[in-house]
Design an enzyme around this catalytic site. Structure first.
Site, short mmCIF file in Angstrom:
data_model
loop_
_atom_site.label_atom_id
_atom_site.label_comp_id
_atom_site.label_asym_id
_atom_site.label_seq_id
_atom_site.Cartn_x
_atom_site.Cartn_y
_atom_site.Cartn_z
N ARG A 176 -1.20 11.47 4.68
CA ARG A 176 -0.69 10.08 4.80
C ARG A 176 -0.33 9.70 6.23
O ARG A 176 0.60 8.92 6.46
CB ARG A 176 0.54 9.86 3.88
N SER A 226 3.30 5.44 -4.79
CA SER A 226 4.30 6.50 -4.63
C SER A 226 5.27 6.08 -3.54
O SER A 226 4.85 5.80 -2.41
CB SER A 226 3.64 7.81 -4.19
N GLU A 296 7.18 7.04 1.88
CA GLU A 296 5.77 6.79 2.21
C GLU A 296 5.58 5.29 2.51
O GLU A 296 4.75 4.90 3.32
CB GLU A 296 4.88 7.21 1.04
C1 LIG Z 1 -0.22 0.69 -7.85
C2 LIG Z 1 -0.44 1.38 -6.54
C3 LIG Z 1 -1.11 2.59 -6.50
C4 LIG Z 1 -1.32 3.23 -5.28
N1 LIG Z 1 -2.00 4.41 -5.27
C5 LIG Z 1 -2.21 5.04 -4.10
C6 LIG Z 1 -2.92 6.28 -4.07
O1 LIG Z 1 -3.39 6.78 -5.08
N2 LIG Z 1 -3.09 6.89 -2.86
C7 LIG Z 1 -2.59 6.36 -1.71
O2 LIG Z 1 -2.77 6.96 -0.63
N3 LIG Z 1 -1.92 5.18 -1.70
C8 LIG Z 1 -1.71 4.53 -2.86
N4 LIG Z 1 -1.03 3.34 -2.87
C9 LIG Z 1 -0.45 2.81 -1.60
C10 LIG Z 1 -1.37 1.84 -0.85
O3 LIG Z 1 -2.25 1.16 -1.73
C11 LIG Z 1 -2.18 2.56 0.22
O4 LIG Z 1 -1.34 3.13 1.20
C12 LIG Z 1 -3.16 1.60 0.93
O5 LIG Z 1 -4.02 2.35 1.73
C13 LIG Z 1 -2.46 0.55 1.80
O6 LIG Z 1 -3.43 -0.43 2.16
P1 LIG Z 1 -2.98 -1.93 2.47
O7 LIG Z 1 -4.17 -2.68 2.92
O8 LIG Z 1 -2.25 -2.51 1.32
O9 LIG Z 1 -2.01 -1.69 3.68
P2 LIG Z 1 -0.63 -2.46 4.01
O10 LIG Z 1 0.39 -2.12 2.99
O11 LIG Z 1 -0.91 -3.88 4.24
O12 LIG Z 1 -0.25 -1.72 5.37
C14 LIG Z 1 0.13 -0.36 5.37
C15 LIG Z 1 0.25 0.09 6.84
O13 LIG Z 1 -1.05 0.04 7.43
C16 LIG Z 1 -1.03 -0.82 8.57
N5 LIG Z 1 -2.33 -1.51 8.60
C17 LIG Z 1 -2.94 -2.17 7.57
N6 LIG Z 1 -4.13 -2.64 7.98
C18 LIG Z 1 -4.29 -2.27 9.27
C19 LIG Z 1 -5.30 -2.46 10.26
N7 LIG Z 1 -6.42 -3.14 10.00
N8 LIG Z 1 -5.10 -1.93 11.49
C20 LIG Z 1 -3.96 -1.25 11.80
N9 LIG Z 1 -2.96 -1.05 10.92
C21 LIG Z 1 -3.12 -1.54 9.67
C22 LIG Z 1 0.14 -1.77 8.36
O14 LIG Z 1 0.63 -2.29 9.58
C23 LIG Z 1 1.14 -0.84 7.67
O15 LIG Z 1 1.86 -0.08 8.61
C24 LIG Z 1 -0.82 2.66 -4.07
C25 LIG Z 1 -0.15 1.42 -4.13
C26 LIG Z 1 0.03 0.78 -5.34
C27 LIG Z 1 0.72 -0.55 -5.36
#
Ligand SMILES: Cc1cc2nc3c(=O)[nH]c(=O)nc-3n(C[C@H](O)[C@H](O)[C@H](O)COP(=O)(O)OP(=O)(O)OC[C@H]3O[C@@H](n4cnc5c(N)ncnc54)[C@H](O)[C@@H]3O)c2cc1C
Length: 305
Positions: A176, A226, A296
């Site tokens: 992560r 998580s 996380e």
């Molecule tokens: C129901 C549910 C299930 C999930 N299951 C998992 C799982 O199985 N495994 C897992 O790892 N995660 C899981 N997650 C967490 C999440 O979906 C992941 O961490 C996902 O990768 C985050 O992507 P996001 O686009 O929503 O990022 P955001 O939440 O929008 O951003 C997360 C971080 O990334 C940065 N960021 C986003 N885009 C960029 C970019 N283009 N350039 C630079 N920085 C950036 C942001 O500034 C922030 O610090 C889950 C979440 C939910 C709600």
């Protein structure tokens, strides 16, 4: 004031712009107050101009994908949110087993493109509700797979608007975490190398993993996945459960009854409720077991520290 000038530049470039946009509409926790402005860049060229302007004029920025791993302050975000989403989401085949996805592409869409092309390797990511950029930033993973296994290169932009392409070794992908956890760069695209496979088998695996999510996770309530990282040799959910915290509540925030590793918005939770519950869980688990649960979910303050 400088946010207004940045918003004006974004409008001139033809980007979507909203002022005082509530972040609760863009986070999966469904909490978070308004940002000063939200900008939806459409290309690396837009991004380059916007980033340079922001750096030169002291505009604080937050890069956001689908907000599925973020807890934004109830006061909002004092600055400009750069939403890297559907306006920045092209997916192209580089060769018969390498896919390039722009950072704003939904992870689930990338997985479906892989399936359509009979490519295996991304099944684990189907059901992670974020963008490619967010997935790379977090080195997202599930069911024994992670982004590290399939990424062969990432292009990102520094705060001077310059593009850099990184090899897997330079990405520093660990549990992560990635190089982007400590650099200020914005992820523009990722290249994924996959293997030829049987379409029916790939689809069956994707559906099986999705069914496991629906069975085990509290998807009926807003959450951010998580809440805590897995401590070495343990499961956060199990530790929380063993500390009798199942169903523990602060305001509208609750430790999910279905899966203790998830804090959920049971209805009307504020970010402050969620933060307080997170702190309560961390304190209780530490006192009872000696394990420190690292969050996380990214906690985004209203103003710079
Ligand atoms: C129901 C549910 C299930 C999930 N299951 C998992 C799982 O199985 N495994 C897992 O790892 N995660 C899981 N997650 C967490 C999440 O979906 C992941 O961490 C996902 O990768 C985050 O992507 P996001 O686009 O929503 O990022 P955001 O939440 O929008 O951003 C997360 C971080 O990334 C940065 N960021 C986003 N885009 C960029 C970019 N283009 N350039 C630079 N920085 C950036 C942001 O500034 C922030 O610090 C889950 C979440 C939910 C709600």
């Amino acid at each position: 004031m400088n946010e207004k000038a940045l918003a004006a530049l974004a409008e001139k470039l033809g980007c979507g712009v909203c002022e005082n946009e509530p972040l609760s509409a863009h986070t999966t926790f469904r909490t978070g107050g308004p940002c000063t402005c939200m900008i939806m860049p459409k290309s690396a060229e837009d991004l380059s101009q916007l980033i340079k302007f922001a750096a030169e004029n002291g505009v604080r920025t937050l890069v956001m994908g689908k907000g599925s791993n973020m807890l934004c302050a109830d006061e909002g975000f004092d600055g400009a949110v750069l939403l890297i989403g559907s306006d920045f989401s092209e997916i192209t085949m580089l060769d018969d087993c390498t896919i390039r996805a722009q950072a704003g592409a939904a992870m689930s869409r990338l997985c479906r493109v892989a399936l359509d092309n009979g490519l295996r390797g991304l099944e684990f990511a189907y059901g992670i509700p974020g963008t490619v950029g967010g997935g790379i930033y977090m080195n997202a993973g599930a069911y024994g797979g992670e982004m590290k296994d399939v990424l062969v290169s990432v292009t990102a932009m520094d705060r001077n608007g310059e593009l850099h392409t990184y090899t897997p070794a330079q990405l520093e992908l660990t549990y992560r975490r990635s190089r982007f956890s400590h650099t200020d760069e914005i992820i523009v695209s990722g290249d994924f190398k996959l293997a030829h496979g049987d379409k029916a088998e790939i689809e069956a695996k994707m559906n099986e993993l999705m069914a496991r999510r629906k069975d085990k996770q509290p998807l009926e309530y807003p959450n951010a996945g998580s809440t805590f990282k897995r401590p070495e040799g343990q499961f956060a959910g199990k530790l929380i459960q063993d500390c009798s915290l199942r169903g523990a509540t602060v305001g509208g925030a609750q430790v999910s009854e279905k899966h203790c590793g998830f804090v959920i918005n049971k209805g009307g939770a504020t970010s402050a409720d969620i933060k307080e519950l997170i702190a309560h869980i961390q304190k209780t688990v530490y006192e009872k077991t000696g394990f420190h649960l690292e969050c996380e979910v990214r906690i985004i303050p209203y103003k710079a520290d």
